[in-house]
Design a protein around this motif. Structure first.
Motif, PDB file in Angstrom:
ATOM      1  N   TYR A 239       0.856  -1.184   0.000  1.00 14.95           N
ATOM      2  CA  TYR A 239       0.000   0.000   0.000  1.00 14.95           C
ATOM      3  C   TYR A 239       0.891   1.231   0.000  1.00 14.95           C
ATOM      4  O   TYR A 239       1.849   1.327   0.780  1.00 14.95           O
ATOM      5  CB  TYR A 239      -0.925   0.007   1.209  1.00 14.95           C
TER       6      TYR A 239
ATOM      7  N   SER B 229       0.533   4.227   1.046  1.00  9.16           N
ATOM      8  CA  SER B 229       0.654   4.981   2.296  1.00  9.16           C
ATOM      9  C   SER B 229       1.600   4.280   3.277  1.00  9.16           C
ATOM     10  O   SER B 229       2.318   4.938   4.048  1.00  9.16           O
ATOM     11  CB  SER B 229      -0.720   5.168   2.939  1.00  9.16           C
TER      12      SER B 229
ATOM     13  N   VAL C  75      -1.042  -1.072  -4.311  1.00 11.96           N
ATOM     14  CA  VAL C  75      -2.319  -0.372  -4.187  1.00 11.96           C
ATOM     15  C   VAL C  75      -2.040   1.096  -3.885  1.00 11.96           C
ATOM     16  O   VAL C  75      -1.398   1.419  -2.883  1.00 11.96           O
ATOM     17  CB  VAL C  75      -3.190  -0.983  -3.076  1.00 11.96           C
TER      18      VAL C  75
ATOM     19  N   ASP D 102      -3.377   4.524  -2.647  1.00 11.47           N
ATOM     20  CA  ASP D 102      -4.522   5.001  -1.864  1.00 11.47           C
ATOM     21  C   ASP D 102      -4.648   6.522  -1.864  1.00 11.47           C
ATOM     22  O   ASP D 102      -5.460   7.087  -1.135  1.00 11.47           O
ATOM     23  CB  ASP D 102      -4.514   4.454  -0.439  1.00 11.47           C
ATOM     24  N   HIS D 103      -3.840   7.216  -2.702  1.00 15.13           N
ATOM     25  CA  HIS D 103      -3.968   8.654  -2.930  1.00 15.13           C
ATOM     26  C   HIS D 103      -3.584   8.941  -4.373  1.00 15.13           C
ATOM     27  O   HIS D 103      -3.094   8.069  -5.091  1.00 15.13           O
ATOM     28  CB  HIS D 103      -3.059   9.450  -1.979  1.00 15.13           C
TER      29      HIS D 103
ATOM     30  N   ALA E 193      -5.796   0.552  -7.156  1.00 21.85           N
ATOM     31  CA  ALA E 193      -6.024   1.770  -6.382  1.00 21.85           C
ATOM     32  C   ALA E 193      -7.300   1.646  -5.570  1.00 21.85           C
ATOM     33  O   ALA E 193      -8.200   0.861  -5.889  1.00 21.85           O
ATOM     34  CB  ALA E 193      -6.102   2.986  -7.300  1.00 21.85           C
ATOM     35  N   GLN E 194      -7.363   2.451  -4.536  1.00 24.51           N
ATOM     36  CA  GLN E 194      -8.586   2.623  -3.761  1.00 24.51           C
ATOM     37  C   GLN E 194      -8.709   4.096  -3.415  1.00 24.51           C
ATOM     38  O   GLN E 194      -7.751   4.858  -3.510  1.00 24.51           O
ATOM     39  CB  GLN E 194      -8.557   1.765  -2.493  1.00 24.51           C
ATOM     40  N   ASN E 195      -9.914   4.498  -3.060  1.00 25.24           N
ATOM     41  CA  ASN E 195     -10.171   5.901  -2.692  1.00 25.24           C
ATOM     42  C   ASN E 195      -9.801   6.877  -3.811  1.00 25.24           C
ATOM     43  O   ASN E 195      -9.359   8.002  -3.549  1.00 25.24           O
ATOM     44  CB  ASN E 195      -9.403   6.276  -1.410  1.00 25.24           C
TER      45      ASN E 195
ATOM     46  N   GLY F  44      -7.363   6.632  -5.989  1.00 21.85           N
ATOM     47  CA  GLY F  44      -5.919   6.773  -6.126  1.00 21.85           C
ATOM     48  C   GLY F  44      -5.429   6.638  -7.555  1.00 21.85           C
ATOM     49  O   GLY F  44      -6.078   6.022  -8.404  1.00 21.85           O
TER      50      GLY F  44
END
Length: 370
Positions: A5, A7, A36, A38-39, A59-61, A63
């Motif tokens: 991740y 972050s 992944v 996340d931004h 990606a999530q959120n 990203g």
């Protein structure tokens, strides 16, 4: 197989992570690993970061990457590995031109920057799914000498060519994807052997040139249940002969099926074109180069000037079409066929078909695509 991740790697939102991603890709990521995001992070365009085979960039959120210095290089920013995946990624180019260009010849540096986002070069089985690309750059996906590409549920906005295919590209599948607002073309092919492409349930909307431009060929292709809405033309099936190398590429625009589609808001719906810049194509050899064996079935044409503009072509047939506010069925020009081409003299071009007429519906692209 390890999941990383961003972050957890100490990446801060909005940070330029070009060197960090390059180090991660070259020193840490192994086949089967996943990164992944996340931004959103900045990434230098043209960085040429090679991902290992089998790596997933996810990606999530929301990203993803915002490409920087997009007029500095036309090299790919990220290079996929064999069997790699982009999943749910956002890639944008906030510094690229924001233009209202509506012509046919966009100017690099003014209407778009030359950057490429993703290179898929000499690798197979790459998947791009649930992702979003935006910004007026050269190409979002540049595919060369690759087989079994899958682009699914992905949205492209802007660019000169949103998906460009060249070299030997076999059996690409474009499914439920949205190509809109290009300053050029949605899908563009260049010299090579582009064969077996399937475009299924996709939408091509408001592209200033063509939904699909097949300069490099589109042999054995199927375009099914797809919508072409307010493009200059839906499909420009063109076969230019620029040099001796092109003379070795025969029947590149042949055996094409368009089925179950909706084409609306274009001056010309489907265009077929042949141009010989070498002067070496003769009446005896022209059959090998002029677009042919194109079949259109169960398709609606709406608010179209000319449904079929045949600048040059043969064995172009249609059936079960519906015309809603169409100016004319076909215009057959024969502008570039060699003198003495037998299909002109013996009447064997085999162009035509049947259609019924109905009132215009005036549905939006979203209503048509569903």
């Amino acid at each position: 197989m390890t999941v990383y991740y961003s972050s957890d790697l100490g990446w801060a939102a909005g940070q330029n992570v070009t060197s960090r991603l390059a180090d991660l890709a070259s020193k840490i990521l192994k086949p089967g690993d996943t990164l992944v995001l996340d931004h959103m992070y900045d990434l230098n365009a043209g960085a040429g970061i090679q991902l290992p085979d089998g790596v997933t960039l996810a990606a999530q959120n929301g990203g993803g990457f915002d490409l920087q210095n997009t007029d500095a290089s036309d090299s790919s920013t990220i290079l996929m590995g064999d069997g790699g995946t982009l999943n749910n990624i956002t890639i944008t180019a906030s510094g690229a031109p924001d233009t209202d260009f509506e012509g046919l010849n966009p100017e690099r540096g003014v209407d778009f920057h030359r950057a490429q986002a993703i290179g898929i070069n000499g690798v197979d089985n790459v998947t791009v799914i649930n992702s979003t690309f935006s910004g007026n750059i050269g190409q979002f996906l540049d595919v060369h000498d690759s087989a079994n590409l899958v682009v699914e549920s992905t949205h492209f906005t802007g660019a000169r060519a949103q998906l460009r295919m060249s070299g030997d590209v076999a059996d690409a599948l474009i499914y439920r994807s949205h190509f809109e607002d290009s300053v050029g073309d949605g899908i563009k092919t260049l010299d090579g052997d582009i064969s077996g492409t399937r475009v299924i349930e996709s939408l091509f909307e408001n592209n200033t040139r063509d939904g699909i431009d097949t300069t490099g060929g589109f042999q054995n292709a199927v375009i099914k249940d797809s919508v072409f809405y307010n493009n200059f033309s839906a499909l420009d099936i063109k076969s230019p002969i620029h040099d001796s190398g092109d003379l070795t590429r025969t029947h590149v625009n042949s055996n094409i099926l368009i089925d179950g589609g909706h084409i609306s808001g274009s001056n010309s719906g489907i265009v077929t074109t042949f141009t010989d810049y070498t002067g070496k194509v003769t009446a005896a050899t022209a059959d090998s180069y002029i677009p042919h064996d194109i079949t259109v079935t169960n398709t609606t044409f709406e608010d179209i000037g000319v449904a079929f503009l045949i600048k040059d072509g043969y064995n172009i047939t249609w059936s079960d079409l519906t015309f809603r506010n169409v100016g004319s069925e076909a215009r057959i020009m024969n502008v570039n066929a060699p003198d003495g081409w037998h299909r002109l003299s013996d009447g064997s071009q085999n162009i035509g078909g049947d259609y019924t007429t109905a009132p215009a519906q005036n549905l939006s692209a979203d209503e048509l695509w569903g």
